[in-house]
Every structure is written in structure tokens, then in C-alpha cells.
Design a protein around this motif. Structure first.
Motif, PDB file in Angstrom:
ATOM      1  N   SER A  98     -28.120  33.497  24.825  1.00 14.50           N
ATOM      2  CA  SER A  98     -26.721  33.125  24.873  1.00 14.50           C
ATOM      3  C   SER A  98     -26.546  31.807  24.125  1.00 14.50           C
ATOM      4  O   SER A  98     -27.262  30.845  24.390  1.00 14.50           O
ATOM      5  CB  SER A  98     -26.291  32.966  26.330  1.00 14.50           C
ATOM      6  OG  SER A  98     -24.956  32.558  26.396  1.00 14.50           O
ATOM      7  N   ILE A  99     -25.622  31.781  23.189  1.00  9.94           N
ATOM      8  CA  ILE A  99     -25.347  30.543  22.456  1.00  9.94           C
ATOM      9  C   ILE A  99     -24.644  29.595  23.428  1.00  9.94           C
ATOM     10  O   ILE A  99     -23.636  29.942  24.038  1.00  9.94           O
ATOM     11  CB  ILE A  99     -24.477  30.811  21.211  1.00  9.94           C
ATOM     12  CG1 ILE A  99     -25.126  31.868  20.304  1.00  9.94           C
ATOM     13  CG2 ILE A  99     -24.191  29.524  20.455  1.00  9.94           C
ATOM     14  CD1 ILE A  99     -26.478  31.523  19.756  1.00  9.94           C
ATOM     15  N   SER A 100     -25.176  28.400  23.572  1.00  3.30           N
ATOM     16  CA  SER A 100     -24.743  27.497  24.634  1.00  3.30           C
ATOM     17  C   SER A 100     -23.415  26.788  24.383  1.00  3.30           C
ATOM     18  O   SER A 100     -22.839  26.231  25.295  1.00  3.30           O
ATOM     19  CB  SER A 100     -25.833  26.452  24.884  1.00  3.30           C
ATOM     20  OG  SER A 100     -26.080  25.724  23.697  1.00  3.30           O
ATOM     21  N   GLU A 101     -22.934  26.813  23.173  1.00  2.39           N
ATOM     22  CA  GLU A 101     -21.695  26.091  22.858  1.00  2.39           C
ATOM     23  C   GLU A 101     -20.595  27.074  22.471  1.00  2.39           C
ATOM     24  O   GLU A 101     -20.844  28.266  22.318  1.00  2.39           O
ATOM     25  CB  GLU A 101     -21.952  25.126  21.710  1.00  2.39           C
ATOM     26  CG  GLU A 101     -22.405  25.858  20.445  1.00  2.39           C
ATOM     27  CD  GLU A 101     -22.968  24.931  19.389  1.00  2.39           C
ATOM     28  OE1 GLU A 101     -22.384  24.903  18.297  1.00  2.39           O
ATOM     29  OE2 GLU A 101     -23.958  24.265  19.660  1.00  2.39           O
ATOM     30  N   ASN A 102     -19.398  26.563  22.293  1.00  2.00           N
ATOM     31  CA  ASN A 102     -18.295  27.380  21.776  1.00  2.00           C
ATOM     32  C   ASN A 102     -18.619  27.710  20.328  1.00  2.00           C
ATOM     33  O   ASN A 102     -18.579  26.839  19.471  1.00  2.00           O
ATOM     34  CB  ASN A 102     -16.975  26.618  21.876  1.00  2.00           C
ATOM     35  CG  ASN A 102     -15.801  27.411  21.350  1.00  2.00           C
ATOM     36  OD1 ASN A 102     -15.915  28.576  20.994  1.00  2.00           O
ATOM     37  ND2 ASN A 102     -14.648  26.766  21.303  1.00  2.00           N
ATOM     38  N   ILE A 103     -18.943  28.950  20.052  1.00  2.00           N
ATOM     39  CA  ILE A 103     -19.367  29.360  18.722  1.00  2.00           C
ATOM     40  C   ILE A 103     -18.170  29.676  17.829  1.00  2.00           C
ATOM     41  O   ILE A 103     -18.308  29.848  16.629  1.00  2.00           O
ATOM     42  CB  ILE A 103     -20.352  30.553  18.809  1.00  2.00           C
ATOM     43  CG1 ILE A 103     -21.168  30.708  17.530  1.00  2.00           C
ATOM     44  CG2 ILE A 103     -19.640  31.826  19.194  1.00  2.00           C
ATOM     45  CD1 ILE A 103     -22.204  29.671  17.342  1.00  2.00           C
ATOM     46  N   GLY A 104     -16.980  29.706  18.406  1.00  2.00           N
ATOM     47  CA  GLY A 104     -15.777  30.017  17.637  1.00  2.00           C
ATOM     48  C   GLY A 104     -15.176  28.799  16.970  1.00  2.00           C
ATOM     49  O   GLY A 104     -15.327  27.673  17.432  1.00  2.00           O
TER      50      GLY A 104
END
Length: 162
Positions: A98-104
Motif C-alpha cells: 500500500s502506498i503510504s501517502e496520497n498518490i493522487g
């Protein structure tokens, strides 16, 4: 929306580098109605993927690219879930990373990347006159394009003017 990790890994070669002096949108992947787009303002690469509706930007973070390069070897995919009301996008891979930051990336105003159809596709619909001079290509840029191509083949089209 599920995107093959191989697509992100390959197209990452064309995304503008984080330290480049371009609009933030060009440092992202553009996901648009079943297509993944990457551009560094010199080249644009488009790949069709599983159908989805909407337009979203995904930050090309080193964490995302490294994970996709790892999972691409085993045909992994990454599932992006954009939540427009929160301006937040989550991402989880086939292997459970899971990517830990807001990837958007949620731009406040339209960028040049939003006008790619009007600036590239529409002018190509009318025949252009035959070339009268040489085409000069930067070897590094051409290598980036070849690395982004799934079969190693690249078709070049030239658009002149604004």
C-alpha cells in the motif's frame, strides 16, 4: 481502477523528472478513460488499459515506480482508488503493498496536459505537408521512448505550430 504494474514501470521512463521546471501535471501519470498517459512535454506516450471512466493524475513517486518495477516481473497490477471529495487517492498492489501517502495529484486549474487531444490528436487528423528538412532527435529522449514501448517499436509523428 486496475493498472498493470508493467505499464507504470515502462511509462515512468517518459514522465518528467521531479526536479524539472514543468507543470506538476507532467510529473504524474494521467489516467483518462481507459488510458494511461505519460509526458515530459517533449514526448507523449499513451497506453490503453482496462476500461474505466474519469480522469485522474497519479504522482510518479520513486516508491510507486520501484514497487511497480518489482511486481511487473510477476504480472502484478496496482489498484488506484481516487476519492474526489477528499482529493485523495489510495493505491494497493497485487502483492499487498500500500502506498503510504496520497498518490493522487488534484490540480486547481487546467494544465497543458489537459489539452493533449486538441494539441496533438486533432492536428494529426489533417494531412501535413511532406517534410523538407531533417529530423533531429535527442538519443536520451529516444531511449526513454523505446523503454516505454512494450514491443520496442515507436511511431513518431510531428506536430508543428501551436
Amino acid at each position: 481502477m486496475k493498472i498493470p504494474c508493467d505499464t507504470i514501470a515502462r511509462l515512468s521512463h517518459v514522465v518528467a523528472s521531479p526536479d524539472s521546471d514543468v507543470d506538476e501535471a507532467f510529473k504524474c501519470f494521467r489516467l483518462e478513460n481507459g488510458k494511461v498517459l505519460a509526458s515530459n512535454r517533449s514526448y507523449l506516450v499513451i497506453e490503453e488499459v482496462e476500461s474505466f471512466t474519469g480522469t485522474f493524475y497519479i504522482r510518479a513517486t520513486p516508491e510507486l515506480i520501484d514497487q511497480c518495477r518489482t511486481e511487473a516481473q510477476w504480472s502484478g497490477s496496482i489498484d488506484f482508488t481516487p476519492i474526489e471529495s477528499l482529493r485523495y487517492t489510495t493505491a494497493i498492489t497485487t502483492f499487498g503493498c500500500s502506498i503510504s501517502e496520497n498518490i493522487g495529484y488534484w490540480p486547481d486549474s487546467p494544465s497543458d496536459f489537459d489539452a493533449w487531444r486538441e494539441r496533438i490528436v486533432d492536428p494529426c487528423r489533417t494531412p501535413v505537408p511532406a517534410s523538407t528538412g531533417p529530423m533531429v532527435l535527442d538519443l536520451l529522449s529516444l531511449t526513454q521512448l523505446l523503454n516505454a514501448a512494450p514491443n520496442g517499436l515507436v511511431t513518431l509523428g510531428i506536430v508543428t505550430g501551436k
